[in-house]
Motif scaffolding. Structure first.
Motif, short mmCIF file in Angstrom:
data_model
loop_
_atom_site.label_atom_id
_atom_site.label_comp_id
_atom_site.label_asym_id
_atom_site.label_seq_id
_atom_site.Cartn_x
_atom_site.Cartn_y
_atom_site.Cartn_z
N ASP A 100 82.62 -66.01 -7.27
CA ASP A 100 84.02 -65.99 -6.85
C ASP A 100 84.97 -65.63 -7.98
OD1 ASP A 100 83.26 -66.71 -4.31
OD2 ASP A 100 83.58 -68.85 -4.63
N ASP A 120 81.48 -59.35 -4.15
CA ASP A 120 81.91 -60.37 -5.11
C ASP A 120 81.52 -59.96 -6.53
OD1 ASP A 120 79.21 -61.08 -5.57
OD2 ASP A 120 79.27 -62.72 -4.13
N HIS A 124 77.27 -58.85 -4.81
CA HIS A 124 76.76 -59.21 -3.49
C HIS A 124 77.77 -58.83 -2.42
CE1 HIS A 124 74.70 -61.46 -0.35
NE2 HIS A 124 75.82 -62.10 -0.08
N ARG A 126 79.81 -59.37 0.70
CA ARG A 126 80.26 -60.53 1.47
C ARG A 126 80.63 -60.14 2.91
NH1 ARG A 126 82.32 -65.05 -1.33
NH2 ARG A 126 81.20 -65.30 -3.30
N GLU A 127 81.27 -59.00 3.08
CA GLU A 127 81.69 -58.55 4.40
C GLU A 127 81.46 -57.05 4.52
OE1 GLU A 127 82.75 -60.42 6.84
OE2 GLU A 127 83.03 -62.32 5.77
#
Length: 413
Positions: A100, A120, A124, A126-127
């Protein structure tokens, strides 16, 4: 009365002389930032590390590592993991990237689809948002870019402030080779005349980075794939049209106009008077394989999945693989003569089985070339990212710009 003996006009020596490369010195602030980025890059490459391991990997002193990790802790870019016990002395505490700690958004605009990815700090996804189409319509796609960009940003809530930028990946000329695609001249010109990065910049206050789609894919492979152990490589991406990228000494080489690795335009033979030779795009693009399937009444989209090496598609795929592999071999030999590369990395939107068959065919075809004067054939490696590489690379562009080691940050302007 005219002065026929008038002196010639004064010459501006600065304008007449060729521009010289400037030598630049460094400063301590920039060097400190560079070392911070070296530590972040080490964690991105090797995963979580104890401070002693960081010092060994980076070559920095233990004291410097302590100062750097303290500063990065303050910026919430790191997270400490459970102590490792069972060894002599105090237990070591692995330190890794805080997922984060920062975010970025990647937007891939292709000839068949568009993708939006929220990534992120660790890279990775996330959406994800996907929009399919036959060919992008400017009047439809530009509003969609704004809508989905805001959708991803709004979904972050309180950590939205940690988004460092937006990366846009698109073909260098989205309207290029329009006759092959069956597009009108007007459709082609509409895309070739638009500044896509500027259009996206008008939609957001975040900084916007732009890269050719296959260069962006190359960034993804550089940062999260084979680039971790191959310092210099030619990158080939098999999609509707073949494309490429170039990594030199672990840095993406963009070229003067951002179009380095434009392998689709590589001529396959010397030009004859009044007759331009065929380009690599005509042999090694999945578009060509689609046409073979379509001519025989088969689903052309099998070119992108496992059916491509199954009956009844297989017999048509074999002929395409032979031609495409020959074209890739020609490309690889030409690149080796200019660049003396460690390897060639092949990835794409196709099934891994098809990419493997292409690599094997290219290796056999390369054996037919005269390698005298060249060190040796580069090794061929399969990429690790796949179809996501372009959108992921787009998202990694702003993260790379903000956090990756770059000597320019400690060189004075």
């Amino acid at each position: 009365m005219l002065d026929t003996e008038a002196s010639p006009p004064a010459v501006d020596n600065a304008a007449a002389s060729p521009a010289l490369l400037r030598q630049r010195g460094s400063n301590h602030v920039g060097l400190r930032q560079f070392n911070e980025r070296v530590v972040l890059q080490a964690l991105r490459t090797h995963g979580s590390l104890a401070k002693a391991e960081m010092a060994r990997v980076t070559g920095l002193t233990a004291q410097t590592i302590g100062l750097i990790t303290a500063r990065l802790d303050e910026d919430q870019l790191l997270r400490r993991e459970a102590p490792v016990r069972g060894r002599v002395g105090q237990p070591s505490v692995p330190i890794g990237l805080n997922p984060d700690g920062a975010f970025a958004i990647g937007i891939k605009i292709g000839r068949r689809s568009a993708d939006w990815l929220l990534v992120d700090f660790t890279g990775h996804v996330r959406e994800r948002i996907v929009l399919d189409y036959v060919f992008p319509d400017i009047d439809v796609l530009l509003p969609a870019i704004r809508t989905h960009l805001n959708q991803l940003l709004d979904g972050l809530g309180p950590v939205r402030s940690r988004v460092v930028g937006v990366g846009v990946a698109a073909p260098f000329q989205l309207g290029g080779w329009h006759r092959m695609l069956g597009l009108t001249e007007a459709q082609s010109e509409a895309w070739n005349n638009i500044d896509l990065a500027e259009q996206v910049q008008q939609m957001t206050e975040l900084p916007v980075s732009f890269a050719k789609d296959t260069s962006a894919a190359c960034v993804a492979e550089l940062l999260q794939g084979r680039g971790r152990d191959i310092p210099s490589f030619l990158y080939l991406f098999m999609d509707t049209f073949v494309g490429g990228g170039l990594v030199i000494n672990s840095h993406l080489h963009r070229g003067l106009h951002g179009n380095a690795g434009a392998v689709a335009s590589l001529p396959l033979s010397p030009a004859q008077p009044g007759q331009a030779p065929a380009q690599l795009i005509s042999l090694a693009s999945l578009w060509e394989l689609e046409q073979r399937f379509r001519e025989h009444g088969l689903d052309p989209m099998a070119a992108y999945d496992k059916r491509v090496l199954q009956a009844p598609w297989l017999e048509h795929s074999r002929g395409w693989i032979a031609r495409a592999a020959a074209g890739l071999a020609h490309c690889i030999v030409s690149a080796t003569a200019f660049l003396d590369l460690d390897a060639v990395v092949v990835d794409g939107a196709a099934a891994p089985e098809l990419l493997q068959a292409l690599c094997e065919g290219a290796r056999h075809a390369m054996a037919d070339y005269n390698w005298e004067g060249l060190h040796q054939p580069p090794r061929l490696e399969l990429g690790t990212i796949g179809s996501d590489a372009r959108a992921l690379g787009g998202a990694l562009l702003p993260l790379h710009a903000c956090f990756a080691p770059d000597t320019d940050i400690f060189l004075k302007v």
